[in-house]
Scaffold this motif. Structure first.
Motif, mmCIF file in Angstrom:
data_model
loop_
_atom_site.group_PDB
_atom_site.id
_atom_site.type_symbol
_atom_site.label_atom_id
_atom_site.label_comp_id
_atom_site.label_asym_id
_atom_site.label_seq_id
_atom_site.Cartn_x
_atom_site.Cartn_y
_atom_site.Cartn_z
ATOM 1 N N LEU A 59 1.629 42.566 5.331
ATOM 2 C CA LEU A 59 2.619 43.357 4.934
ATOM 3 C C LEU A 59 3.509 42.873 3.507
ATOM 4 O O LEU A 59 4.431 43.848 2.816
ATOM 5 N N GLN A 61 2.777 39.938 0.292
ATOM 6 C CA GLN A 61 2.165 38.973 -0.148
ATOM 7 C C GLN A 61 3.040 37.823 -0.748
ATOM 8 O O GLN A 61 3.870 38.084 -1.299
ATOM 9 N N GLY A 64 3.531 32.084 -3.117
ATOM 10 C CA GLY A 64 2.748 30.637 -3.197
ATOM 11 C C GLY A 64 2.094 30.301 -1.703
ATOM 12 O O GLY A 64 2.674 30.918 -0.794
ATOM 13 N N GLY A 65 1.256 29.586 -1.961
ATOM 14 C CA GLY A 65 0.629 28.904 -0.507
ATOM 15 C C GLY A 65 -0.749 29.616 -0.336
ATOM 16 O O GLY A 65 -1.236 30.583 -1.281
ATOM 17 N N GLU B 227 -1.767 50.923 -2.731
ATOM 18 C CA GLU B 227 -1.747 49.937 -1.824
ATOM 19 C C GLU B 227 -0.740 48.718 -2.573
ATOM 20 O O GLU B 227 0.393 48.135 -1.983
ATOM 21 N N VAL B 231 2.485 47.285 -0.701
ATOM 22 C CA VAL B 231 2.702 45.762 -0.131
ATOM 23 C C VAL B 231 2.356 44.679 -1.164
ATOM 24 O O VAL B 231 2.431 43.402 -0.862
ATOM 25 N N GLY B 232 2.333 44.866 -2.470
ATOM 26 C CA GLY B 232 2.295 43.907 -3.587
ATOM 27 C C GLY B 232 0.905 43.742 -3.866
ATOM 28 O O GLY B 232 0.105 43.876 -3.221
ATOM 29 N N ALA B 233 0.839 43.350 -5.298
ATOM 30 C CA ALA B 233 -0.430 43.353 -5.710
ATOM 31 C C ALA B 233 -1.151 41.823 -5.506
ATOM 32 O O ALA B 233 -0.615 40.979 -5.575
ATOM 33 N N ALA B 234 -2.167 41.775 -4.832
ATOM 34 C CA ALA B 234 -2.992 40.776 -4.175
ATOM 35 C C ALA B 234 -3.385 39.894 -5.294
ATOM 36 O O ALA B 234 -3.288 38.716 -5.618
ATOM 37 N N ARG B 237 -1.147 37.622 -7.506
ATOM 38 C CA ARG B 237 -0.351 36.577 -6.608
ATOM 39 C C ARG B 237 -1.243 35.557 -6.032
ATOM 40 O O ARG B 237 -1.195 34.635 -5.749
ATOM 41 N N THR B 238 -2.613 36.023 -5.941
ATOM 42 C CA THR B 238 -3.648 34.994 -5.539
ATOM 43 C C THR B 238 -3.801 33.811 -6.512
ATOM 44 O O THR B 238 -3.766 32.803 -6.023
ATOM 45 N N GLN B 240 -1.499 32.716 -8.686
ATOM 46 C CA GLN B 240 -0.325 32.058 -8.698
ATOM 47 C C GLN B 240 -0.567 31.193 -7.392
ATOM 48 O O GLN B 240 -0.219 29.972 -7.392
ATOM 49 N N ALA B 241 -0.919 31.852 -6.357
ATOM 50 C CA ALA B 241 -1.049 31.032 -4.813
ATOM 51 C C ALA B 241 -1.977 29.606 -5.165
ATOM 52 O O ALA B 241 -1.751 28.771 -4.740
ATOM 53 N N GLN B 244 -0.254 27.143 -7.361
ATOM 54 C CA GLN B 244 0.852 26.433 -6.715
ATOM 55 C C GLN B 244 0.249 25.590 -5.470
ATOM 56 O O GLN B 244 0.674 24.417 -5.320
ATOM 57 N N HIS B 245 -0.808 25.882 -4.882
ATOM 58 C CA HIS B 245 -1.572 24.889 -3.594
ATOM 59 C C HIS B 245 -2.148 23.834 -4.519
ATOM 60 O O HIS B 245 -2.102 22.675 -3.825
ATOM 61 N N ASP B 248 0.528 21.565 -5.147
ATOM 62 C CA ASP B 248 0.992 21.040 -3.974
ATOM 63 C C ASP B 248 -0.019 19.686 -3.394
ATOM 64 O O ASP B 248 0.664 18.612 -3.028
ATOM 65 N N ARG B 249 -1.158 20.093 -3.578
ATOM 66 C CA ARG B 249 -2.204 19.125 -3.213
ATOM 67 C C ARG B 249 -2.004 17.708 -3.884
ATOM 68 O O ARG B 249 -2.051 16.633 -3.638
#
Lengths: 252, 259
Positions: A59, A61, A64-65, B227, B231-234, B237-238, B240-241, B244-245, B248-249
């Protein structure tokens, strides 16, 4: 469960972060949820628990992560995943004009329309202790505790592999909490991974296999129930729960 | 085994639309509010404009029609999503294995039906009260096409924004503020086409065709954005995620982040 499909457990969150405007709500959360296990998520109000639930349920997004469901790293919790998880928020999210049975049947019909199965509404509702005469009464006439049972019944009717429960014991009396705890243990034994947040420390100690403490958006402590040392778990868990504050149901 | 997406979408849209209509039939809240408002507006229009000659009412009738649709639409959309907001049921649907597009289709469908019920009063009312509106009786098919296309365009874009505000916990006041500007193009187009209908313009089919094309675009836009709005645009954000990952690694292995 879903037969030949790959299981969606374990669910692994890595470095999940979330901010709303300038407020950082989650800071690099790492969490693993395993099948046949109840994980208790504890933390003070505003620690980020509900945000974490929303991210797991698709629900929200995350900023990050990474979210991994079984073998899949997912960017978007699609319908196929939503078919295999269930989320109960602390508001029951029921149609107030419909009866308990009709509320469950609507969601069961929506599942059937997607080609998914669902347990009969009456069986699940009675299993959670809803009296027969209440099945067709509008849920707007229900007490909070009864509505919460209906919400949980809707969640478990589809035999989810991941059950997300955000403060499900709110407004339940001692008997209701005991019934709900029994239902959660049954779901765990069926094979579900359960994430449970609650301020009811007694029930958390009784049902959880693991406790995770969330503080200011970060997981700061985890304790796990070992097979060999139940007293040790209780002591370590009490320390974690003590960090959160007084028990909501201490007097009950 | 999951059904194919189009089958799921069709079945779930129908189920949700049926649920919306059952809910409405139980209390008639939207229909009663909207039809009562329509009748009051018709009465006020009659008292204000009935004494004018036909040539003076001719330019006013399209405005009266679409102004009323705009107000009724705002009332209907606000209330339709208020129900979801009060019990937080929209979130339950979003977490369930339900095609999110089916939620959009059902909400837009039920709002469209309420608007059409109001237009079933409004258009004959205008035709009876004002001589300029007689064309509505003379060209019934074109009138029906005009009303359906205009209302469809309105709900296609209106539902999207109403859902966005309901999902985000926005205030109803904001809906009215946002809804009027975003629906203005549809209403203007409908207004111009109504004028062409009243003038018995030979290019009316072309006007209606353009309205239909606008509706297709708006429905496509609504379907595409519903959608992400909720619930936010996937995709963005993906990426960006993933970045970020990776950072982090690198941090955990003690290596510097590449630039």
């Amino acid at each position: 469960m879903s037969g030949a499909q790959q299981p969606i457990t374990p669910i692994v969150l890595r470095s999940i972060s979330q901010r709303f405007g300038r407020k950082v709500v989650l800071r690099g959360v790492d969490l693993e949820l395993r099948a046949r296990s109840i994980t208790g998520l504890v933390g003070a109000n505003g620690a980020g628990k509900t945000t974490l639930f929303l991210i797991l349920a698709g629900l929200l997004q995350p900023d990050g992560g990474e979210r991994r469901y079984g073998e899949r790293v997912v960017a978007d919790i699609d319908l196929e995943l939503r078919a295999r998880l269930a989320y109960v928020a602390h508001a029951p999210q029921l149609y107030p004009g419909l009866g308990a049975r009709a509320n469950l049947e609507l969601f069961a019909e929506l599942r059937h329309a997607a080609g998914l199965s669902s347990r009969p509404a009456d069986d699940v509702l009675r299993g959670l202790g809803l009296p027969a005469e209440a099945l067709d009464r509008p849920v707007s006439t229900f007490s909070r505790g009864m509505a919460q049972r209906v919400a949980l019944a809707r969640a478990v009717a589809g035999d989810p592999e991941l059950l997300l429960l955000d403060e499900p014991f709110t407004a339940l009396d001692a008997r209701g909490r005991a019934q709900l705890a029994g239902a959660l243990l049954a779901e765990r034994d069926r094979g579900a991974a359960i994430l449970l947040s609650s301020h009811d420390q007694g029930t958390l100690l009784r049902v959880c296999d693991r406790l995770v403490l969330l503080e200011a958006g970060a997981i700061v402590r985890e304790v796990e129930r070992g097979d060999d040392d139940p007293a040790g778990f209780a002591a370590r868990a009490s320390e974690v729960l003590g960090a959160v504050g007084p028990d909501d149901h201490a007097a009950a | 085994m999951l059904h194919l997406a189009p089958v799921r979408l069709l079945r779930q849209s129908l189920l949700l639309l049926r649920s919306e209509l059952r809910q409405e039939l139980r209390d008639l809240e939207l229909v009663l509010t909207s039809t009562f408002f329509t009748l009051v507006v018709l009465g006020m229009f009659y008292l204000s404009f009935a004494a004018l000659e036909k040539k003076h009412t001719m330019p006013a009738v399209p405005g009266l029609l679409w102004l009323t649709v705009a107000f009724v639409g705002t009332i209907t959309l606000t209330r339709a999503f208020d129900r979801e907001r009060e019990a937080d049921t929209l979130r339950a649907l979003l977490a369930a294995p339900v095609e999110r597009l089916a939620i959009y289709v059902a909400k837009a469908g039920s709002t469209l039906l309420v608007l059409l019920v109001c237009c079933a009063l409004l258009v004959p009312g205008l035709a009876s009260m004002f001589p300029a509106g007689q064309v509505f009786w003379d060209m019934p098919l074109e009138t029906v096409a005009l009303v359906v296309l205009g209302c469809l365009g309105y709900v296609a874009i209106g539902t999207l924004f109403a859902a966005g505000l309901a999902g985000g916990g926005g205030k109803n006041m904001l809906l009215a503020v946002i809804l009027y500007p975003v629906t203005t193009p549809v209403l203007m187009f409908a207004l111009v086409t109504t004028r062409a209908l009243l003038d018995k313009n030979p290019n009316l089919p072309s006007y209606l065709g353009q309205m239909a094309a606008l509706d297709v675009i708006l429905l496509g836009l609504g379907a595409l954005l519903f959608e992400p709005v909720l619930v936010g645009a996937a995709p963005a954000r993906t990426a960006q995620a993933a970045r970020q990952h990776a950072r982090d690694r690198l941090r955990t292995t003690g290596r510097e982040e590449p630039r």
